[in-house]
Design a protein around this motif. Structure first.
Motif, PDB file in Angstrom:
ATOM      1  N   UNK A  48       0.829  -1.201   0.000  1.00 18.07           N
ATOM      2  CA  UNK A  48       0.000   0.000   0.000  1.00 18.07           C
ATOM      3  C   UNK A  48       0.863   1.249   0.000  1.00 18.07           C
ATOM      4  N   UNK A  49       0.426   2.236  -0.756  1.00 12.93           N
ATOM      5  CA  UNK A  49       1.043   3.566  -0.743  1.00 12.93           C
ATOM      6  C   UNK A  49      -0.007   4.546  -0.247  1.00 12.93           C
ATOM      7  N   UNK A  50       0.437   5.535   0.525  1.00  8.62           N
ATOM      8  CA  UNK A  50      -0.460   6.594   0.962  1.00  8.62           C
ATOM      9  C   UNK A  50      -0.901   6.504   2.404  1.00  8.62           C
ATOM     10  N   UNK A  51      -0.460   5.459   3.129  1.00  4.16           N
ATOM     11  CA  UNK A  51      -0.807   5.305   4.537  1.00  4.16           C
ATOM     12  C   UNK A  51       0.408   4.781   5.302  1.00  4.16           C
ATOM     13  N   UNK A  52       0.348   4.910   6.628  1.00  4.16           N
ATOM     14  CA  UNK A  52       1.420   4.390   7.472  1.00  4.16           C
ATOM     15  C   UNK A  52       1.340   2.866   7.532  1.00  4.16           C
ATOM     16  N   UNK A  53       2.368   2.247   8.076  1.00  2.00           N
ATOM     17  CA  UNK A  53       2.377   0.801   8.232  1.00  2.00           C
ATOM     18  C   UNK A  53       1.212   0.357   9.123  1.00  2.00           C
ATOM     19  N   UNK A  54       0.985   1.077  10.217  1.00  2.00           N
ATOM     20  CA  UNK A  54      -0.105   0.724  11.136  1.00  2.00           C
ATOM     21  C   UNK A  54      -1.468   0.842  10.447  1.00  2.00           C
ATOM     22  N   UNK A  55      -1.670   1.922   9.700  1.00  7.30           N
ATOM     23  CA  UNK A  55      -2.935   2.091   8.981  1.00  7.30           C
ATOM     24  C   UNK A  55      -3.105   1.013   7.918  1.00  7.30           C
ATOM     25  N   UNK A  56      -2.020   0.697   7.221  1.00  4.59           N
ATOM     26  CA  UNK A  56      -2.063  -0.331   6.181  1.00  4.59           C
ATOM     27  C   UNK A  56      -2.469  -1.682   6.777  1.00  4.59           C
ATOM     28  N   UNK A  57      -1.893  -2.044   7.905  1.00  2.00           N
ATOM     29  CA  UNK A  57      -2.221  -3.317   8.553  1.00  2.00           C
ATOM     30  C   UNK A  57      -3.688  -3.362   8.970  1.00  2.00           C
ATOM     31  N   UNK A  58      -4.212  -2.251   9.485  1.00  2.26           N
ATOM     32  CA  UNK A  58      -5.626  -2.192   9.871  1.00  2.26           C
ATOM     33  C   UNK A  58      -6.524  -2.332   8.645  1.00  2.26           C
ATOM     34  N   UNK A  59      -6.172  -1.679   7.549  1.00  4.07           N
ATOM     35  CA  UNK A  59      -6.967  -1.777   6.322  1.00  4.07           C
ATOM     36  C   UNK A  59      -6.945  -3.201   5.769  1.00  4.07           C
ATOM     37  N   UNK A  60      -5.786  -3.841   5.774  1.00  3.90           N
ATOM     38  CA  UNK A  60      -5.662  -5.205   5.257  1.00  3.90           C
ATOM     39  C   UNK A  60      -6.480  -6.171   6.119  1.00  3.90           C
ATOM     40  N   UNK A  61      -6.418  -6.024   7.424  1.00  8.37           N
ATOM     41  CA  UNK A  61      -7.220  -6.886   8.307  1.00  8.37           C
ATOM     42  C   UNK A  61      -8.713  -6.686   8.053  1.00  8.37           C
ATOM     43  N   UNK A  62      -9.138  -5.433   7.864  1.00  8.77           N
ATOM     44  CA  UNK A  62     -10.550  -5.154   7.582  1.00  8.77           C
ATOM     45  C   UNK A  62     -10.959  -5.735   6.234  1.00  8.77           C
ATOM     46  N   UNK A  63     -10.082  -5.646   5.256  1.00  8.67           N
ATOM     47  CA  UNK A  63     -10.366  -6.223   3.932  1.00  8.67           C
ATOM     48  C   UNK A  63     -10.490  -7.738   4.034  1.00  8.67           C
ATOM     49  N   UNK A  64      -9.671  -8.357   4.882  1.00  4.28           N
ATOM     50  CA  UNK A  64      -9.716  -9.807   5.065  1.00  4.28           C
ATOM     51  C   UNK A  64     -11.049 -10.236   5.687  1.00  4.28           C
ATOM     52  N   UNK A  65     -11.633  -9.408   6.518  1.00  3.45           N
ATOM     53  CA  UNK A  65     -12.948  -9.698   7.092  1.00  3.45           C
ATOM     54  C   UNK A  65     -14.055  -9.535   6.054  1.00  3.45           C
ATOM     55  N   UNK A  66     -13.848  -8.667   5.075  1.00  6.01           N
ATOM     56  CA  UNK A  66     -14.885  -8.288   4.113  1.00  6.01           C
ATOM     57  C   UNK A  66     -14.843  -9.086   2.805  1.00  6.01           C
ATOM     58  N   UNK A  67     -13.660  -9.444   2.338  1.00  3.17           N
ATOM     59  CA  UNK A  67     -13.472 -10.075   1.022  1.00  3.17           C
ATOM     60  C   UNK A  67     -14.216 -11.417   0.919  1.00  3.17           C
ATOM     61  N   UNK A  68     -15.005 -11.609  -0.148  1.00  3.26           N
ATOM     62  CA  UNK A  68     -15.714 -12.883  -0.322  1.00  3.26           C
ATOM     63  C   UNK A  68     -14.799 -14.107  -0.373  1.00  3.26           C
ATOM     64  N   UNK A  69     -13.622 -13.984  -0.967  1.00  2.00           N
ATOM     65  CA  UNK A  69     -12.689 -15.120  -0.994  1.00  2.00           C
ATOM     66  C   UNK A  69     -12.201 -15.428   0.416  1.00  2.00           C
ATOM     67  N   UNK A  70     -11.917 -14.387   1.197  1.00  2.00           N
ATOM     68  CA  UNK A  70     -11.480 -14.604   2.576  1.00  2.00           C
ATOM     69  C   UNK A  70     -12.585 -15.254   3.393  1.00  2.00           C
ATOM     70  N   UNK A  71     -13.812 -14.827   3.177  1.00  2.00           N
ATOM     71  CA  UNK A  71     -14.939 -15.444   3.878  1.00  2.00           C
ATOM     72  C   UNK A  71     -15.069 -16.918   3.493  1.00  2.00           C
ATOM     73  N   UNK A  72     -14.896 -17.214   2.213  1.00  2.00           N
ATOM     74  CA  UNK A  72     -15.053 -18.590   1.731  1.00  2.00           C
ATOM     75  C   UNK A  72     -13.957 -19.510   2.264  1.00  2.00           C
ATOM     76  N   UNK A  73     -12.770 -18.977   2.473  1.00  2.00           N
ATOM     77  CA  UNK A  73     -11.650 -19.807   2.904  1.00  2.00           C
ATOM     78  C   UNK A  73     -11.490 -19.850   4.417  1.00  2.00           C
ATOM     79  N   UNK A  74     -12.123 -18.938   5.135  1.00  2.00           N
ATOM     80  CA  UNK A  74     -11.943 -18.827   6.588  1.00  2.00           C
ATOM     81  C   UNK A  74     -12.268 -20.152   7.274  1.00  2.00           C
ATOM     82  N   UNK A  75     -11.300 -20.637   8.031  1.00  2.00           N
ATOM     83  CA  UNK A  75     -11.485 -21.889   8.743  1.00  2.00           C
ATOM     84  C   UNK A  75     -11.234 -23.122   7.893  1.00  2.00           C
ATOM     85  N   UNK A  76     -10.987 -22.927   6.599  1.00  2.00           N
ATOM     86  CA  UNK A  76     -10.763 -24.053   5.695  1.00  2.00           C
ATOM     87  C   UNK A  76      -9.309 -24.197   5.275  1.00  2.00           C
ATOM     88  N   UNK A  77      -8.645 -23.069   5.063  1.00  2.00           N
ATOM     89  CA  UNK A  77      -7.237 -23.089   4.675  1.00  2.00           C
ATOM     90  C   UNK A  77      -6.502 -22.019   5.465  1.00  2.00           C
TER      91      UNK A  77
END
Length: 138
Positions: free
Chosen positions: A100-129
């Motif tokens: 990511x460009x345009x945010x701090x490392x801490x902000x980037x990590x928070x955004x990535x974690x939030x995206x992982x909660x939201x992304x349909x692929x992440x939802x489909x794989x959660x608990x499976x892989x």
């Protein structure tokens, strides 16, 4: 839930066969990666990596926009096929490398974690892989 759209692809011949989408945009030979294989083609793990990376990047940018961040991002998905000792079969593992460009490392990590909660692929794989998130901010 209402269906937004449905994508179709047909595979023939398994890992050494062919895959084609109903609209013909995907029309690829499949090969099993190995040092001795001289055939050209893709494999299911590359196709999954492409889908997961693009979906996750879309989710990341949507989350960033909703939180009023202006970012540039790229996601590289690494999909590994592994032996599964539990049943002598196979399983998948994924590493998502977010840049990511345009945010701090801490902000980037928070955004990535939030995206992982939201992304349909992440939802489909959660608990499976196993999915590993690596985040780098510039």
């Amino acid at each position: 839930m209402s269906v937004l759209f449905t994508s179709k692809a047909t595979a023939v011949g398994g890992r050494e066969g062919h895959v084609k989408s109903d609209d013909g945009l995907i029309n690829l030979d499949l090969v099993m990666p190995s040092p001795n294989n001289t055939k050209e083609g893709t494999n299911p793990e590359q196709l999954f990596a492409a889908g997961y990376a693009s979906c996750f990047d879309g989710a990341l940018n949507l989350i960033a926009k909703k939180q009023k961040y202006s970012i540039e991002s790229s996601i590289t998905a690494e999909v590994s096929l592994m032996k599964d000792p539990a049943d002598d079969g196979f399983k998948l593992a994924v590493t998502l490398n977010a840049h990511l460009k345009g945010v701090s490392q801490e902000e980037a990590e928070k955004l990535v974690k939030a995206a992982h909660e939201f992304c349909p692929y992440s939802k489909a794989t959660r608990g499976n892989i196993d999915v590993t998130l690596n985040t780098t901010a510039e």
